[in-house]
Design an enzyme around this catalytic site. Structure first.
Site, PDB file in Angstrom:
ATOM      1  N   GLU A  24       0.834  -1.205   0.000  1.00 14.49           N
ATOM      2  CA  GLU A  24       0.000   0.000   0.000  1.00 14.49           C
ATOM      3  C   GLU A  24       0.870   1.257   0.000  1.00 14.49           C
ATOM      4  OE1 GLU A  24      -4.043  -0.859   2.379  1.00 14.49           O
ATOM      5  OE2 GLU A  24      -2.229  -1.190   3.584  1.00 14.49           O
ATOM      6  N   TYR A  58     -10.191  25.783  -0.594  1.00 16.67           N
ATOM      7  CA  TYR A  58      -9.254  25.515   0.491  1.00 16.67           C
ATOM      8  C   TYR A  58      -9.430  24.110   1.034  1.00 16.67           C
ATOM      9  CZ  TYR A  58      -8.301  30.546   0.585  1.00 16.67           C
ATOM     10  OH  TYR A  58      -7.946  31.817   0.256  1.00 16.67           O
ATOM     11  N   LEU A  61      -6.537   4.743   8.405  1.00 15.09           N
ATOM     12  CA  LEU A  61      -7.459   5.712   7.811  1.00 15.09           C
ATOM     13  C   LEU A  61      -7.961   6.713   8.848  1.00 15.09           C
ATOM     14  CD1 LEU A  61      -9.664   3.520   5.444  1.00 15.09           C
ATOM     15  CD2 LEU A  61      -7.745   4.998   4.852  1.00 15.09           C
ATOM     16  N   GLU A  62      -8.085   6.264  10.088  1.00 18.34           N
ATOM     17  CA  GLU A  62      -8.520   7.156  11.157  1.00 18.34           C
ATOM     18  C   GLU A  62      -7.563   8.332  11.310  1.00 18.34           C
ATOM     19  OE1 GLU A  62      -8.303   3.881  11.134  1.00 18.34           O
ATOM     20  OE2 GLU A  62      -9.545   2.955  12.669  1.00 18.34           O
ATOM     21  N   LYS A 106     -11.457   3.731   0.974  1.00 23.60           N
ATOM     22  CA  LYS A 106     -10.542   3.064   0.049  1.00 23.60           C
ATOM     23  C   LYS A 106     -11.394   2.142  -0.822  1.00 23.60           C
ATOM     24  CE  LYS A 106      -7.242   0.884   2.219  1.00 23.60           C
ATOM     25  NZ  LYS A 106      -6.142   0.357   3.041  1.00 23.60           N
TER      26      LYS A 106
END
Length: 124
Positions: free
Chosen positions: A29, A55, A72-73, A99
Site C-alpha cells: 500500500e 481551500y 485511515l482514522e 478506500k
C-alpha cells in the site's frame, strides 16, 4: 442522542474528492499507493463562505498525497484538525475517508472510516 443533534447551523457538503495516496499498514500500500475518496461536511454560517471549497479541497489533497499514515482514522483526523485550525468559522466537521480498492472477499464498494470533530477538540 445522535451526534448531529448537537450540531446546528448551515452545512457545507463536499462529496467524492478523489486523490492517490500511500496510506496503509501493508508495504504494498505504501509502495504502490491507491485511490482514496473523501467526503466532508463542515458546519458553519454559509454567509461567511469565501473560497472554502477550494481551500478544503487543497487540505484533503495535501493530506492524502502527503506523508503516509498506517490508519485511515489518522488520515481523517489530520484532515479534520487541519481544517478546524485553518478555518475559524467552522464549528464542526465530519470527514469520511474511503478506500475503494481493498483486498476483501466478496463485493464491497469501499472500506472506510468516518469521524466527527468539533472546534472544542482543538484544545486537546
Amino acid at each position: 442522542m445522535e451526534a448531529d443533534s448537537l450540531i446546528c447551523g448551515d452545512k457545507l457538503i463536499l462529496r467524492g474528492l478523489s486523490f492517490h495516496g500511500f496510506h496503509g499498514a501493508r508495504p504494498e500500500e505504501r509502495k504502490l499507493g491507491q485511490k482514496f475518496v473523501i467526503d466532508v461536511d463542515a458546519w458553519m454560517d454559509l454567509r461567511e463562505l469565501v473560497n472554502l471549497i477550494t481551500y478544503q479541497t487543497h487540505i484533503a489533497k495535501d493530506v492524502i498525497e502527503g506523508s503516509p499514515y498506517n490508519l485511515l482514522e489518522s488520515v481523517a483526523h489530520k484532515i479534520a484538525m487541519t481544517t478546524l485550525k485553518t478555518h475559524q468559522q467552522i464549528s464542526a466537521i465530519r470527514v469520511k475517508v474511503g478506500k475503494p480498492h481493498v483486498a476483501v472477499r466478496g463485493p464491497v464498494d469501499y472500506l472506510g472510516v468516518e469521524i466527527l470533530r468539533h472546534r472544542s477538540d482543538l484544545k486537546d
